[in-house]
Design an enzyme around this catalytic site. Structure first.
Site, PDB file in Angstrom:
ATOM      1  N   GLY A  40     -33.125  74.580  -6.049  1.00 43.07           N
ATOM      2  CA  GLY A  40     -34.287  73.837  -6.673  1.00 43.07           C
ATOM      3  C   GLY A  40     -35.495  74.778  -6.542  1.00 43.07           C
TER       4      GLY A  40
ATOM      5  N   GLY B 261     -29.761  73.259  -1.610  1.00 38.76           N
ATOM      6  CA  GLY B 261     -28.703  73.167  -0.246  1.00 38.76           C
ATOM      7  C   GLY B 261     -27.388  73.281  -0.909  1.00 38.76           C
TER       8      GLY B 261
ATOM      9  N   LYS C  25     -37.158  79.401   6.816  1.00 39.75           N
ATOM     10  CA  LYS C  25     -36.634  79.372   8.167  1.00 39.75           C
ATOM     11  C   LYS C  25     -35.456  79.991   8.167  1.00 39.75           C
ATOM     12  CE  LYS C  25     -38.078  74.806  10.022  1.00 39.75           C
ATOM     13  NZ  LYS C  25     -37.603  73.347  10.156  1.00 39.75           N
TER      14      LYS C  25
ATOM     15  N   ARG D  52     -34.435  69.778 -13.707  1.00 38.13           N
ATOM     16  CA  ARG D  52     -33.198  68.826 -13.357  1.00 38.13           C
ATOM     17  C   ARG D  52     -33.078  67.752 -14.422  1.00 38.13           C
ATOM     18  NH1 ARG D  52     -33.579  68.693  -6.777  1.00 38.13           N
ATOM     19  NH2 ARG D  52     -32.194  70.287  -6.384  1.00 38.13           N
TER      20      ARG D  52
END
Ligand code: 3PG
Ligand code: MG
Length: 398
Positions: free
Chosen positions: A355, A379, A205, A40
């Protein structure tokens, strides 16, 4: 959306430019002072170098982790300032606060072409506040440090935070090159993906990925599911999953998705099942419909890798988010590696979203040039694919 070229046209030499970056990098678990993946930081270098070389006084800001609105040494950006300086080839000035005396003094003392990094934005409650006035007050202070604002924090554009959203309303605002590229690639994958379009999802999840599964299902030829989330799907198919990760309240939802998908959701056919979440635990490859009651699945097995690789191999577009297993532990890395390598071989366009998936690619030493695009936002890229409006992007557009 105005770009860096537009800003250069304004003449930035000697002027202060606030750059929101996403320098939220992972640190080594064994040695928490060591940055384990600086992807990043590297990703924002082109924007910083462009501004620096144009003689701007560059003030970089970012969040790191999720501190609770007050200074917390565990989340200091100091090691990031050091690494950023190494990559830029010039030391970076580091302010010990974000908008306080240290930041103000450092901003005042900046020379043309110098780069300053402010301390973690999230050491200030105003950054993430749900209260518009509280966020606005913090944004006023941030904006007060500079004359122009550049957002190049693609990984944070889905957050309605002061430094992402509110500052843009207070300063002439421009999209950095990273944000522009990311948005362009995701638009292409969302609006005009070349078929066959295969999406690979992993991670722990189902609940985190539900919205994106629902949005993508009508568009994809195949949706391959691995990672911890596959066990709730296997359970929905009537299989026992032993001690594997399970979201009991999502079983019915998974059953509905499987019915709706009419065979287009593909699940693992075998898994690596271990006695414990431990690199040294006893483990075997077992059929996905015969996971022993006392074991937990920590990776997809070799037959699943072959099945997934076949679907991937026929695709013209692949989007991948989320590891297939606990790749940080060597015995459970083969699934993620196998899928990643299959993606690098396609005759088409691939996007690694996230990420974590991007870090997995680099940690496993897979050739990054084999992918069409490696996104810096997990996200953010998922919310883009869900069709949500991204506060950071709308702020730049207005
Ligand atoms: C990320 O790592 O996903 C981004 O940096 C955003 O961080 P956040 O999820 O804590 O807002
Ligand atoms: Mg995240």
């Amino acid at each position: 959306m105005k770009t860096l070229d537009d800003l250069l046209g304004e003449g930035v030499s000697g002027r202060r430019v606030l750059v929101r970056a996403d320098l939220n990098v992972p640190f080594d678990k064994a040695d928490p002072s060591r940055i384990s993946d600086d992807g990043r930081i590297r990703a924002v270098l082109p924007t910083l170098i462009t501004l620096r070389d144009a003689g701007a006084r560059v003030i970089v800001c970012s969040h790191l982790g999720r501190p609770k609105g007050a200074p917390d040494p565990k989340y200091t950006l100091a090691p990031v300032a050091t690494r950023l300086g190494e990559l830029l080839g010039n030391p970076v000035v580091f302010a010990e606060d974000t908008v306080g005396p240290s930041a103000k003094a450092a901003a005042d003392a900046l020379l043309d072409g110098q780069v300053l990094l402010l301390e973690n934005l999230r050491f200030n409650a105003g950054e993430t506040s749900k209260d518009d006035a509280e966020r606005g007050a913090f944004a006023d202070e941030l904006a007060g440090l500079a004359e122009f604002y550049v957002d190049d924090a693609f990984g944070a554009v889905h957050r309605k935070h002061a430094s992402v959203y509110d500052v843009a309303a207070r300063l002439p605002h421009y999209a950095g090159g990273l944000v522009l590229t990311e948005v362009e690639v995701l638009r292409k994958v969302t609006e005009t993906p070349e078929q066959p379009y295969v999406v690979v999802l992993g991670g722990s999840k189902v609940s985190d990925k539900l919205a994106v599964i629902q949005a993508l299902l009508p568009k994809v030829d195949k949706l391959l599911v691995g990672g911890g989330m596959c066990f709730t799907f296997l359970k929905a198919q009537g299989h026992e999953v032993g001690k594997s990760l399970l979201e009991a309240e999502m079983i019915d939802t998974c059953a509905d998705l499987l019915a709706q998908a009419q065979g287009r959701i593909v699940l693992p056919v075998d898994v690596v099942a271990a006695t414990a979440f431990d690199a040294n635990a006893e483990h075997d490859v077992v059929s996905a419909d015969a996971i022993p009651a006392d074991r937990l699945g920590l990776d997809i097995g070799p037959a699943s890798v072959a099945l997934f690789a076949e679907a991937i191999g026929s695709a013209k577009t692949v989007f991948w988010n989320g590891p297939m297993g606990v790749f940080e532990l060597a015995p459970f890395a083969a699934g993620t590696r196998g899928v990643a390598e299959a993606i690098t071989k396609i005759d088409g366009f691939s996007v690694v979203g996230g990420g974590d998936s991007a870090a997995a690619v680099r940690t496993l030493g897979i050739d990054e040039s084999g992918f069409g695009h490696i996104s810096t936002g997990g996200g953010a890229s998922l919310e883009y694919l869900e069709g949500k409006s991204l506060p950071g992007v709308s702020a730049l557009e207005s």
